[in-house]
Each structure stands twice: as C-alpha cells, then as structure tokens.
Design an enzyme around this catalytic site. Sequence first.
Site, PDB file in Angstrom:
ATOM      1  N   ARG A  26      -1.449   1.994   7.276  1.00 21.14           N
ATOM      2  CA  ARG A  26      -0.956   0.737   6.689  1.00 21.14           C
ATOM      3  C   ARG A  26       0.278   0.209   7.414  1.00 21.14           C
ATOM      4  O   ARG A  26       1.156  -0.390   6.806  1.00 21.14           O
ATOM      5  CB  ARG A  26      -0.615   0.913   5.199  1.00 21.14           C
ATOM      6  CG  ARG A  26      -1.809   1.092   4.305  1.00 21.14           C
ATOM      7  CD  ARG A  26      -2.466  -0.237   3.985  1.00 21.14           C
ATOM      8  NE  ARG A  26      -3.745  -0.049   3.325  1.00 21.14           N
ATOM      9  CZ  ARG A  26      -3.883   0.042   1.998  1.00 21.14           C
ATOM     10  NH1 ARG A  26      -2.844  -0.065   1.216  1.00 21.14           N
ATOM     11  NH2 ARG A  26      -5.071   0.228   1.489  1.00 21.14           N
ATOM     12  N   ARG A  30       2.294  -5.007   3.487  1.00 17.00           N
ATOM     13  CA  ARG A  30       3.231  -5.716   2.610  1.00 17.00           C
ATOM     14  C   ARG A  30       4.696  -5.348   2.735  1.00 17.00           C
ATOM     15  O   ARG A  30       5.556  -6.085   2.281  1.00 17.00           O
ATOM     16  CB  ARG A  30       2.795  -5.523   1.151  1.00 17.00           C
ATOM     17  CG  ARG A  30       1.712  -6.486   0.742  1.00 17.00           C
ATOM     18  CD  ARG A  30       1.247  -6.189  -0.656  1.00 17.00           C
ATOM     19  NE  ARG A  30       0.639  -4.868  -0.713  1.00 17.00           N
ATOM     20  CZ  ARG A  30      -0.004  -4.385  -1.758  1.00 17.00           C
ATOM     21  NH1 ARG A  30      -0.117  -5.090  -2.849  1.00 17.00           N
ATOM     22  NH2 ARG A  30      -0.533  -3.179  -1.720  1.00 17.00           N
ATOM     23  N   ARG A  39       0.175 -13.759   5.440  1.00 16.64           N
ATOM     24  CA  ARG A  39      -0.830 -13.707   4.374  1.00 16.64           C
ATOM     25  C   ARG A  39      -0.786 -14.994   3.542  1.00 16.64           C
ATOM     26  O   ARG A  39      -1.820 -15.549   3.170  1.00 16.64           O
ATOM     27  CB  ARG A  39      -0.590 -12.493   3.474  1.00 16.64           C
ATOM     28  CG  ARG A  39      -1.702 -12.303   2.440  1.00 16.64           C
ATOM     29  CD  ARG A  39      -1.403 -11.210   1.453  1.00 16.64           C
ATOM     30  NE  ARG A  39      -0.162 -11.465   0.741  1.00 16.64           N
ATOM     31  CZ  ARG A  39       0.393 -10.639  -0.132  1.00 16.64           C
ATOM     32  NH1 ARG A  39      -0.172  -9.484  -0.395  1.00 16.64           N
ATOM     33  NH2 ARG A  39       1.524 -10.948  -0.734  1.00 16.64           N
ATOM     34  N   ASP A  76     -10.181  -4.234   6.229  1.00  9.38           N
ATOM     35  CA  ASP A  76     -10.198  -3.366   5.055  1.00  9.38           C
ATOM     36  C   ASP A  76     -11.474  -2.545   5.075  1.00  9.38           C
ATOM     37  O   ASP A  76     -12.474  -2.967   5.666  1.00  9.38           O
ATOM     38  CB  ASP A  76     -10.130  -4.190   3.768  1.00  9.38           C
ATOM     39  CG  ASP A  76      -9.697  -3.318   2.604  1.00  9.38           C
ATOM     40  OD1 ASP A  76      -8.493  -3.092   2.437  1.00  9.38           O
ATOM     41  OD2 ASP A  76     -10.586  -2.805   1.881  1.00  9.38           O
ATOM     42  N   TYR A 153     -16.099   2.982  -4.632  1.00  5.03           N
ATOM     43  CA  TYR A 153     -15.729   1.610  -5.006  1.00  5.03           C
ATOM     44  C   TYR A 153     -16.941   0.808  -5.479  1.00  5.03           C
ATOM     45  O   TYR A 153     -16.851  -0.005  -6.391  1.00  5.03           O
ATOM     46  CB  TYR A 153     -15.051   0.904  -3.824  1.00  5.03           C
ATOM     47  CG  TYR A 153     -13.627   1.373  -3.612  1.00  5.03           C
ATOM     48  CD1 TYR A 153     -12.598   0.889  -4.420  1.00  5.03           C
ATOM     49  CD2 TYR A 153     -13.306   2.306  -2.642  1.00  5.03           C
ATOM     50  CE1 TYR A 153     -11.291   1.317  -4.249  1.00  5.03           C
ATOM     51  CE2 TYR A 153     -12.008   2.747  -2.453  1.00  5.03           C
ATOM     52  CZ  TYR A 153     -11.003   2.246  -3.268  1.00  5.03           C
ATOM     53  OH  TYR A 153      -9.710   2.681  -3.112  1.00  5.03           O
TER      54      TYR A 153
HETATM   55  O1  CP3 Z   1      -3.421   0.660   8.437  1.00  2.59           O
HETATM   56  C1  CP3 Z   1      -3.407  -0.542   8.733  1.00  2.59           C
HETATM   57  O2  CP3 Z   1      -2.367  -1.158   9.049  1.00  2.59           O
HETATM   58  C2  CP3 Z   1      -4.727  -1.289   8.824  1.00  2.59           C
HETATM   59  C3  CP3 Z   1      -5.142  -2.000   7.694  1.00  2.59           C
HETATM   60  C4  CP3 Z   1      -5.812  -1.357   6.503  1.00  2.59           C
HETATM   61  C5  CP3 Z   1      -5.827  -2.011   5.242  1.00  2.59           C
HETATM   62  N1  CP3 Z   1      -6.637  -1.300   4.403  1.00  2.59           N
HETATM   63  C6  CP3 Z   1      -5.120  -3.244   4.922  1.00  2.59           C
HETATM   64  C7  CP3 Z   1      -4.861  -3.560   3.525  1.00  2.59           C
HETATM   65  C8  CP3 Z   1      -6.582  -0.205   6.380  1.00  2.59           C
HETATM   66  C9  CP3 Z   1      -6.847   0.878   7.400  1.00  2.59           C
HETATM   67  C10 CP3 Z   1      -7.108  -0.188   5.042  1.00  2.59           C
HETATM   68  C11 CP3 Z   1      -8.025   0.845   4.531  1.00  2.59           C
HETATM   69  C12 CP3 Z   1      -8.277   0.938   3.088  1.00  2.59           C
HETATM   70  N2  CP3 Z   1      -8.513  -0.074   2.194  1.00  2.59           N
HETATM   71  C13 CP3 Z   1      -8.435   2.147   2.390  1.00  2.59           C
HETATM   72  C14 CP3 Z   1      -8.381   3.501   3.021  1.00  2.59           C
HETATM   73  C15 CP3 Z   1      -6.995   3.896   3.317  1.00  2.59           C
HETATM   74  C16 CP3 Z   1      -6.275   4.428   2.150  1.00  2.59           C
HETATM   75  O3  CP3 Z   1      -5.290   3.790   1.762  1.00  2.59           O
HETATM   76  O4  CP3 Z   1      -6.660   5.499   1.690  1.00  2.59           O
HETATM   77  C17 CP3 Z   1      -8.716   1.840   1.042  1.00  2.59           C
HETATM   78  C18 CP3 Z   1      -8.933   2.839  -0.075  1.00  2.59           C
HETATM   79  C19 CP3 Z   1      -8.790   0.438   0.934  1.00  2.59           C
HETATM   80  C20 CP3 Z   1      -9.129  -0.369  -0.280  1.00  2.59           C
HETATM   81  C21 CP3 Z   1      -7.989  -1.195  -0.640  1.00  2.59           C
HETATM   82  N3  CP3 Z   1      -7.636  -2.339   0.038  1.00  2.59           N
HETATM   83  C22 CP3 Z   1      -6.986  -0.919  -1.593  1.00  2.59           C
HETATM   84  C23 CP3 Z   1      -6.994   0.248  -2.557  1.00  2.59           C
HETATM   85  C24 CP3 Z   1      -6.035  -1.933  -1.475  1.00  2.59           C
HETATM   86  C25 CP3 Z   1      -4.726  -2.002  -2.188  1.00  2.59           C
HETATM   87  C26 CP3 Z   1      -4.679  -2.948  -3.288  1.00  2.59           C
HETATM   88  C27 CP3 Z   1      -3.239  -3.121  -3.701  1.00  2.59           C
HETATM   89  O5  CP3 Z   1      -2.968  -4.202  -4.234  1.00  2.59           O
HETATM   90  O6  CP3 Z   1      -2.408  -2.241  -3.478  1.00  2.59           O
HETATM   91  C28 CP3 Z   1      -6.450  -2.809  -0.463  1.00  2.59           C
HETATM   92  C29 CP3 Z   1      -5.757  -4.009   0.010  1.00  2.59           C
HETATM   93  C30 CP3 Z   1      -5.115  -3.916   1.337  1.00  2.59           C
HETATM   94  N4  CP3 Z   1      -5.716  -3.441   2.470  1.00  2.59           N
HETATM   95  C31 CP3 Z   1      -3.808  -4.380   1.672  1.00  2.59           C
HETATM   96  C32 CP3 Z   1      -3.648  -4.171   3.044  1.00  2.59           C
HETATM   97  C33 CP3 Z   1      -2.473  -4.550   3.884  1.00  2.59           C
HETATM   98  C34 CP3 Z   1      -2.838  -5.035   0.710  1.00  2.59           C
HETATM   99  C35 CP3 Z   1      -3.336  -6.388   0.410  1.00  2.59           C
HETATM  100  C36 CP3 Z   1      -2.227  -7.393   0.242  1.00  2.59           C
HETATM  101  O7  CP3 Z   1      -1.765  -7.949   1.250  1.00  2.59           O
HETATM  102  O8  CP3 Z   1      -1.855  -7.630  -0.912  1.00  2.59           O
END
Ligand code: CP3
Length: 353
Positions: A26, A30, A39, A76, A153
């Site tokens: 990540r 954020r 965003r 994602d 999911y």
């Molecule tokens: O690592 C990086 O910089 C690359 C980007 C990346 C994102 N998601 C961006 C993201 C990667 C590799 C992921 C993978 C991902 N997505 C996983 C596996 C990694 C892990 O954390 O175990 C999972 C389970 C997801 C599913 C998902 N997407 C979740 C649970 C969430 C969070 C929701 C929240 O509000 O916290 C997301 C959203 C997400 N994916 C964000 C980002 C930057 C946040 C979205 C935002 O900008 O609000």
Amino acid sequence: MALKNDRFLKALMREPVDVTPVWMMRQAGRYLPEYRATRKQAGNFLKLCQTPELACEVALQPLQRYEFDAAILFSDILTIPDAMGQGLYFEEGEGPRFQKVIRIAKDVEQLPALNVTADLGYVMDTVSLIRRELNGSVPLIGFSGSPWTLACYMIEGGGSKDFRKVKEFMYNNPEVMHLLLEKLAIAITDYLNAQIRAGAQAVQIFDTWGGILTTSSYFDFSLTYMKNIISNLIKEADGRPLPAIVFTKNGGLWLEAIANSGTNAVGLDWTIEIGDARKRVGKSCSLQGNMDPFILCGSDGTIRDEVGKILESFGNGNGHVFNLGHGISPGINPDKVSVFVDAVHELSARYHS
Ligand code: CP3
C-alpha cells in the site's frame, strides 16, 4: 533497457546486493496527501483505478518522495470479480462491497470466464504506462489476489469479521467451492501473465485471508490453487527471471509448504521472527517482510531500532526484501516512511559485505 536499480529483483532471486531493497505494501495510498488529491480529481477510488493516467500518477507518487527499490501497480485485487460481473463498489469508510454475491451452485456455474483484454484492458494500459514512466529506474510489481481471498469477498459480498458465509459454503459445498477456485485460478493466471506481457517485472499474489483456514483446508483450498497459478506463469521477461511472491497473511505456520510451492519469495507478516523463518525455508526461496506497520506510529528512534532488529534477525547474506508485514495504515505520518526506508538502506549495508 537495463534497470538502474535492480536490487529488488536480485534479492528475490537470492543474488548478492549492496543493501537490502525495500518497498511497502500500500505504498501508494491514503497516507499521502497527493494521493488523496488525485483520488478526488478522479472522483472516487474505482475511477482512479480505471483511469490509467491517474493510476500511473499515484503509483509514482511514493517514488518521488522515498527511495523505494520497486514500484507497484496501482489497482485493486477486486478488479477480477468486478470484471466477472459482480459489481464492485466502495461505501465510504466501509470497504469493498459487491452488488451480486455468490450464494448457490448456480451462481458459480454461471460465472462468466474472464476476458482479460476486453474486461481489464485498463489495468494493462496502466502497467505499460507506469513501466514507461519509470524509465528503467526501478522494477514494477504486478499483483493479484489469491483464488481463496477473492472467493472470500465474492461469497461474503465484502469484508467480514468471522467469514461465516465463505466457510459455510466451503464445508457444505466443497465441490462447488473447488469449481469457483478453479475458475478464479484460470482468470488470475491470465491476468498475471497479461500484466507481465504489459511490463510487470515481478508479481505478488495477495492471499490476505488464507490464514483464517485450518491447516488441511489451507492446503486444499488456497495453496493448491496458488501453486497451479505459479506453475503457469511466464517465467522470464527481458532476458531475466520473472519472480513470484506469495503473501499469505497469518501463514507462518505453513511456511515450508509455501516456500515449496514454486514461488521465488514468501511474504511474511509481523507475527513470525524472520531469522526463524530463514532457518525454516533454507535456500528454497527468499523472504519479504516483516515490520509491524504500526511501528510507523513510533518515534524515529523506535522505527530505526525495529528495522535494525529485523535486519539482525535475518543476518548476513542474500534473499531478503524489506517490507511491512501488511499494508501501511492511512493515518501514518508520511515523514515516518522516509525514516523507515532510509533506515533499511543505511543499516543493511553491513550485512552485505
Ligand atoms: O500496494 C499498493 O500501493 C498497490 C495498490 C493496492 C491497493 N489494494 C490499493 C487500494 C493493492 C496491492 C491492493 C490489494 C488489496 N485490495 C488487498 C490485498 C492486500 C491486503 O491489504 O491484504 C485487499 C484485501 C484489497 C481489497 C480492498 N481494497 C480493501 C479491503 C480496501 C480497503 C477499504 C478501506 O476503506 O480501507 C480496498 C481499497 C483500496 N485499495 C485503497 C487503496 C489505496 C483505499 C481506497 C481509498 O482510496 O479510499
């Protein structure tokens, strides 16, 4: 074009490096104000993922601030179920949700095959664009969720506290569960190979929820499918090996089995001592990890000490990519990330003489 900095790829292949390479799960996200601004410009998170120019911009933002040794595709893991017609959306502050949820066998049987080029072309466009903009500075990591994690999911319809629905599905309909995982494994293999063709130089499989399983169900319902995927990945690009990383959160118990899955590296969460992990995997693969992300809430001194402890625990020699044990939390002060990255480079030199 030769890479200017290839320590990340070298470490994954257990080749000698000058200092331990570091990136952060990540790393684009954020905690960075410039991410939040982009965003906002995109409208929302999904539109950001679907607009290659903006997704490329946020993937590069952390590299403008910090000396990371790799970039990761901005996307994602849930783009695959979305492309299979499940209708992904995000409720503010509540995480991912699906309009269509898998409930019965028919839902799995009717799940369409993924057409990567038609349905996820925007991801490949983002990969090519990031690769072009990186201009050989550091390698680009592609990624996907594991079949099991995506299935979680798709059956829960979003995140979950106890994973009751997906476990109920697995225990009551194991054959249908296997059919779903098989379909996902095919989709993921195509997706990762398309990312590699578009320019990804390493790939990571995020098995975020593998660790909720019993040992036997982990082997049957998660690891087997990751093994299948890995064995069907493109093994070489630009005349060098294309490494794979498997990250099963809470998978420390199954380390030897994961290390023998055909992967080049195993991602570790913070619950395992990396020196013990190294003894257990031997020369079979390299290790990635594993600082508790919340250590970044600590003082600069604490962060340096913790980085130092992990380096010392791993010890001399090759095969370590530094990372957090999971993604960075949105509330972290961006200045702390510099302390972390710089500490890894400064303190690791003496382990590579
Ligand atoms: O690592 C990086 O910089 C690359 C980007 C990346 C994102 N998601 C961006 C993201 C990667 C590799 C992921 C993978 C991902 N997505 C996983 C596996 C990694 C892990 O954390 O175990 C999972 C389970 C997801 C599913 C998902 N997407 C979740 C649970 C969430 C969070 C929701 C929240 O509000 O916290 C997301 C959203 C997400 N994916 C964000 C980002 C930057 C946040 C979205 C935002 O900008 O609000």
